[in-house]
Design a protein around this motif. Structure first.
Motif, PDB file in Angstrom:
ATOM      1  N   SER A  31      -2.383   9.176   2.627  1.00 20.57           N
ATOM      2  CA  SER A  31      -2.477  10.547   2.153  1.00 20.57           C
ATOM      3  C   SER A  31      -0.549  11.074   2.299  1.00 20.57           C
ATOM      4  O   SER A  31      -0.512  12.109   1.719  1.00 20.57           O
ATOM      5  N   LYS A  32       0.058  10.515   3.223  1.00 19.37           N
ATOM      6  CA  LYS A  32       1.510  11.071   3.049  1.00 19.37           C
ATOM      7  C   LYS A  32       2.138   9.693   3.581  1.00 19.37           C
ATOM      8  O   LYS A  32       1.859   8.733   4.158  1.00 19.37           O
ATOM      9  N   GLY A  68       3.915  11.746  -0.675  1.00 26.94           N
ATOM     10  CA  GLY A  68       2.397  11.668  -0.790  1.00 26.94           C
ATOM     11  C   GLY A  68       2.082  10.063  -0.418  1.00 26.94           C
ATOM     12  O   GLY A  68       2.764   9.254   0.392  1.00 26.94           O
ATOM     13  N   ASN A  69       0.837   9.650  -0.721  1.00 27.97           N
ATOM     14  CA  ASN A  69       0.119   8.280  -0.667  1.00 27.97           C
ATOM     15  C   ASN A  69       1.349   7.010  -0.628  1.00 27.97           C
ATOM     16  O   ASN A  69       2.027   6.755  -1.661  1.00 27.97           O
TER      17      ASN A  69
END
Length: 323
Positions: free
Chosen positions: A12-13, A32-33
């Motif tokens: 997710s991050k 992000g991802n």
């Protein structure tokens, strides 16, 4: 002055930190991802974006980074590294290394460069690194390949417990009113029919209800949480045995929301019991800082011994909510 870069690329991050040789943070980046298994091109863009952000924040060039360590979700097998090696090489750091994000989480939770980590968040995973530098991962794939638990699976277990109590296969459980309220139904019959008709899956939020019900003495909830602990204990024991660490002194680091934020001792007690049997000199502890700090410490160690001042400075500065 030397500078080191650490990356934590998750599903997710992506977090990036840059610190000088004294452990002072000079640059931060976030995107992000960072998991190529989720989105390869998206992960490539996000990792570069977070790295570029940190480099700009630090006002440094690639040539000024003594070592860069990348801890990446999805860095599980050789097939993954065949994708990740060229992806990370494109970033232009002369000296760098790639590890699974489990390993940097382990390093962030201990003052040693070796140990074992158990992760239980939305899913589960475990890994270890021996004093000789050998790394090993156990689990982290699917139920079909041997895994059990994590928030997703625990949510299903809570849902199943309510259904089984409703249809008479098990005794009544305090999970029933909690699950109904969480999912917005007036009765189990309504929930049962609606979930079947709309193929609705138990939401992740049901996992936290297990701790609430267990705190009140609910047998079904306690049994599910203890089973989770037993399974994680088996993972830790397997890593310890396969790395030959039975007689070593080291930490077993617990990471992920189920292990770090879950109430009660039901899961933890089973882990401690299994670890004590496998490695009597090992200690079980919770991760207290962001895993990206572990990536930074590993960057220092790839260039030489980790200076104690850098370790202490980063440890003191690293308890942040966001970068």
């Amino acid at each position: 002055m030397k500078y080191y870069l650490g990356v934590d690329g998750g599903g997710s991050k992506t977090y990036v930190l840059i610190a000088d040789e004294l452990g002072r943070i000079v640059g931060k980046g976030r995107s992000g991802n960072g998991n190529h298994q989720v989105d390869r091109e998206g992960a490539r863009r996000n990792i570069r974006e977070a790295v570029d952000m940190a480099m700009a924040d630090a006002e440094l060039t690639r040539e000024q980074i003594a070592f860069a360590c990348f801890g990446l979700a999805g860095a599980d097998r050789e097939a993954d590294y065949r994708i990740l090696r060229p992806m990370i090489a494109e970033l232009g750091f002369a000296r760098h290394d790639i590890h699974c994000d489990t390993i940097i989480a382990m390093r962030a939770g201990t003052d040693r460069p070796y140990g074992v980590v158990l992760i239980c968040g939305s899913g589960t995973n475990s890994a270890g690194r021996s004093p000789a530098g050998e790394s090993l991962q156990v689990g982290g794939f699917t139920y079909a390949t041997g895994d059990f638990g994590g928030g997703g699976a625990l949510a299903v277990e809570a849902f199943r417990a309510v259904i089984r109590a409703w249809d008479g296969r098990e005794p009544q459980t305090a999970l029933t009113p909690l699950v109904l309220a969480e999912m917005g139904y007036a009765s189990v019959a309504e929930m049962f029919d609606d979930c079947l008709d709309r193929d609705r899956q138990p939401p992740l939020g049901l996992a936290k209800l297990l701790f609430e019900a267990a705190a009140g003495g609910d047998a079904a909830a306690i049994d599910i949480l203890r089973r989770q602990g037993e399974e994680l204990g088996k993972q830790a024991s397997a890593v310890i045995r396969r790395l030959g660490m039975e007689q070593e002194t080291f930490d077993v680091v617990m990471a992920g929301s189920i292990l770090t934020r879950g109430q009660g001792d039901y899961v933890h007690a089973e882990i401690r019991r299994a670890v004590a049997a496998a490695a009597p000199n090992a200690a079980v502890k919770k991760l207290a800082v962001e895993p990206v700090v572990g990536a930074l410490w590993m960057a220092y160690e790839a260039d030489g011994p980790l200076p104690r001042q850098a370790y202490e400075t980063l440890k003191d500065a690293a308890e942040f909510e966001a970068i």
